[in-house]
Each structure stands twice: as structure tokens, then as C-alpha cells.
Enzyme design. Structure first.
Site, PDB file in Angstrom:
ATOM      1  N   ASP A 130      -5.805   1.440   5.650  1.00 16.11           N
ATOM      2  CA  ASP A 130      -7.201   1.775   5.887  1.00 16.11           C
ATOM      3  C   ASP A 130      -7.623   1.203   7.239  1.00 16.11           C
ATOM      4  O   ASP A 130      -7.498   0.001   7.476  1.00 16.11           O
ATOM      5  CB  ASP A 130      -8.056   1.163   4.769  1.00 16.11           C
ATOM      6  N   THR A 184       6.924   8.906   4.357  1.00 15.99           N
ATOM      7  CA  THR A 184       5.688   8.677   3.611  1.00 15.99           C
ATOM      8  C   THR A 184       4.914   9.977   3.449  1.00 15.99           C
ATOM      9  O   THR A 184       4.952  10.848   4.312  1.00 15.99           O
ATOM     10  CB  THR A 184       4.783   7.652   4.318  1.00 15.99           C
ATOM     11  N   GLU A 185       4.203  10.108   2.339  1.00 18.47           N
ATOM     12  CA  GLU A 185       3.396  11.310   2.109  1.00 18.47           C
ATOM     13  C   GLU A 185       2.323  11.452   3.176  1.00 18.47           C
ATOM     14  O   GLU A 185       2.046  12.559   3.645  1.00 18.47           O
ATOM     15  CB  GLU A 185       2.745  11.247   0.718  1.00 18.47           C
ATOM     16  N   GLU A 186       1.711  10.330   3.568  1.00 17.21           N
ATOM     17  CA  GLU A 186       0.669  10.390   4.589  1.00 17.21           C
ATOM     18  C   GLU A 186       1.265  10.794   5.931  1.00 17.21           C
ATOM     19  O   GLU A 186       0.658  11.554   6.688  1.00 17.21           O
ATOM     20  CB  GLU A 186      -0.021   9.026   4.711  1.00 17.21           C
ATOM     21  N   GLY A 234       0.841  -1.197   0.000  1.00 16.62           N
ATOM     22  CA  GLY A 234       0.000   0.000   0.000  1.00 16.62           C
ATOM     23  C   GLY A 234       0.870   1.238   0.000  1.00 16.62           C
ATOM     24  O   GLY A 234       0.764   2.105   0.858  1.00 16.62           O
ATOM     25  N   CYS A 284       2.120   1.020   6.027  1.00 19.07           N
ATOM     26  CA  CYS A 284       2.120   2.418   6.459  1.00 19.07           C
ATOM     27  C   CYS A 284       0.750   3.065   6.246  1.00 19.07           C
ATOM     28  O   CYS A 284       0.272   3.148   5.113  1.00 19.07           O
ATOM     29  CB  CYS A 284       3.191   3.207   5.707  1.00 19.07           C
ATOM     30  N   GLU A 338       0.844  -1.614  -4.738  1.00 17.42           N
ATOM     31  CA  GLU A 338      -0.322  -0.743  -4.566  1.00 17.42           C
ATOM     32  C   GLU A 338      -1.508  -1.321  -5.333  1.00 17.42           C
ATOM     33  O   GLU A 338      -1.350  -1.796  -6.459  1.00 17.42           O
ATOM     34  CB  GLU A 338       0.011   0.672  -5.075  1.00 17.42           C
ATOM     35  N   ILE A 339      -2.685  -1.271  -4.726  1.00 20.78           N
ATOM     36  CA  ILE A 339      -3.880  -1.845  -5.333  1.00 20.78           C
ATOM     37  C   ILE A 339      -4.552  -0.888  -6.308  1.00 20.78           C
ATOM     38  O   ILE A 339      -5.256  -1.302  -7.222  1.00 20.78           O
ATOM     39  CB  ILE A 339      -4.861  -2.295  -4.226  1.00 20.78           C
TER      40      ILE A 339
END
Length: 287
Positions: A161, A251-253, A82, A158, A105-106
Site C-alpha cells: 500500500d 505476483t497477481e498484482e 502481504g 510486493c 497476509e493481514i
């Protein structure tokens, strides 16, 4: 009017005919690769291609120049599940130049962004980033199809959801069944990393991993106030393992959470040898 202006800013750039949004070798813009934050990993799985067994997949197509650039082999040993827009995966490629890192990544549009980002980095810095690639896949369904037993040394989850509703907890990326698959793919001594900004989900991660016989927690990864690495064990782990700091900061998040001033909760677990595991029954026979 403001919303119309914003939509104008995010329109597809001018290209001739049906040309691509981003030319190969150019750095993509996130504005043109936005997608839903999360998708249901238990549905629409007929759209994925996957090998029948790990030996059927040709990793050299994703890592064509990895060995020449210094990697031990042209196959991934570090996986970012992810991966989002790939910030962590790119950082891992620099931290571990002798290993191959794979962003999984999905979401199709996001995975394409990461692929283009890596290609652009390879063009900008010749000879670098040969040990990193991206792959669209549903890791909850097909991970063992790609990786043989003991192939991986690091596995990252990371800001997954949280699936807050109880009925959707089966969609969480960390569960009893999936942890056994992760233990299968990780070699002895390999590490599983998990980070989130949802305290309840962090508690779920820790409980599930603590209960699994093949994982052992390394240090206490955050303080009671949620500050990452605020206890001595967490600080030592962050200093000794550069992947921990990368997970927290790259990570961007994670950067978005930091800008908002919110807490990050993380934990690191080691894959222990089966000989050291204490296997427990799944249910009690006492009535």
C-alpha cells in the site's frame, strides 16, 4: 441489470447447510475471497494470535511434510509479506525446494484463499508444495515474535500500500524502525526485495534502505524509464537471482500491471554484516 447479473455470478456456490465455500483439497475461486485492497495495519491488532517468542511457535504444523520432501528444516526462511493471492509464494516453493516459503497476509479472507490454494496444489501434485504455507499476521507489529535473529534468507515486499497521504506514511511497510526489525530477522547475506508500480514509493524504498547501515543495494534495479532490469546491473541481477524474475512476473498484482502496460519499479538489498556497517547518528549534535 448488468450489475445484478455480475452480483449473481459472484454469489456463494450452492452448498448443503452451512458447509464451506471451498472443500478442503479443492482449488478455491478468487471471486469468493475478495477483500479490500488494503487495511490499516496500526489498528484492530487484538484479533491476531502470535507467540511471545519465536521458540514458542510450532512450524511443523504448517510444514508437516517439508523435511521428507527435501527441505532442510520445517521452518520458514523465505517470507512473502502481504502475499495477496499467493502467486509469488507458490513460485518460490518451486524455485527453492530445499527452503520453506511462508506467505504472510493481514486480510483473513485472502489468507484463507492462499491456504486452500496450497492444500489443493498438494492434492493435485502429491509430494510437492510441502515447503510452502500461509499465515495470517500483522508483520508491522509482530514479525520478531515469529522469527529469531538471522532466521530468514529472503524477504519480499510486493506492491505494498503506497499510503499517499503524508499523515499515513507511518503505515508504510518500509520505514527506519521496521528496517531494523527486518535486518534482525535476515541473516548476513540475506536479501530484501521490494517492487511497486508507484515511482514515488519506489524512491521512498530506495532512500530508506540506502540510509540504513545494515543494507547495501545490489545493482541498479531499473532504468530511468522505469523498465525493469533495463540497465546492465539490473539485467545481471535478474539473471543471477531467479527470485528477482519471480518477483517481477509471478505476483497477481504484477501481472495486472503488465496487462495495463504500466511500469514496475524494483530494488534488491543485501543484509551486510554488522562489522561492515557504518553506523551513523540519528541526529546531528552540531548547533
Amino acid at each position: 441489470k448488468m450489475s445484478q447479473k455480475k452480483r449473481k455470478c459472484r454469489r456463494r456456490p450452492n452448498v448443503e447447510g452451512d458447509g464451506p465455500i471451498t472443500e478442503e483439497g479443492s482449488m478455491p475461486k478468487k471471486a469468493f475471497y475478495r477483500a479490500r485492497a488494503h487495511v490499516n495495519p496500526l489498528s484492530h491488532n487484538n484479533a491476531f494470535e502470535y507467540p511471545v517468542s519465536p521458540g514458542d511457535f510450532d512450524w511443523s504444523a504448517l510444514f508437516p511434510g517439508a523435511v521428507a520432501a527435501g527441505a532442510k528444516a520445517a521452518e520458514p526462511t523465505i517470507i512473502d509479506v502481504g502475499c495477496g493471492f499467493g502467486g509469488l509464494t507458490v513460485a518460490l516453493a518451486n524455485l527453492f525446494p530445499d527452503e520453506c516459503s511462508l506467505a504472510m497476509e493481514i486480510r483473513a479472507k485472502v489468507c484463507e484463499y492462499v491456504r486452500l490454494r496450497i492444500e489443493a496444489l498438494r492434492v493435485q501434485e502429491a509430494g510437492k508444495y510441502q515447503n510452502v504455507a500461509s499465515l495470517r499476521a500483522n508483520c508491522m507489529r509482530y514479525l520478531p515474535n515469529f522469527f529469531r535473529k538471522g532466521q530468514l534468507i529472503k524477504l519480499f515486499f510486493c506492491f505494498p500500500d503506497p499510503h499517499f497521504k503524508v499523515k499515513n506514511h507511518r503505515r508504510r511497510i518500509v520505514s527506519e524502525t521496521l528496517l531494523s526489525e527486518y535486518a534482525y530477522c535476515l541473516r548476513e547475506g540475506g536479501r530484501l526485495y521490494a517492487i511497486t508500480d508507484v515511482e514515488e514509493l519506489h524512491g521512498w524504498h530506495v532512500r530508506k534502505l540506502d540510509a540504513h547501515p545494515l543494507f547495501r543495494r545490489l545493482g541498479k534495479s531499473h532504468g530511468e524509464d522505469g523498465t525493469e532490469g533495463s540497465d546492465q546491473g539490473g539485467k545481471e541481477l535478474m539473471e543471477s537471482d531467479p527470485a528477482v524474475r519471480a518477483m517481477v512476473e509471478e505476483t497477481e498484482e504484477g501481472k495486472k500491471v503488465a496487462r495495463a502496460g504500466n511500469s514496475k519499479y524494483w530494488a534488491v538489498f543485501e543484509r551486510i554484516p554488522e562489522a561492515e556497517a557504518e553506523f551513523r547518528p540519528l541526529f546531528s549534535l552540531d548547533f
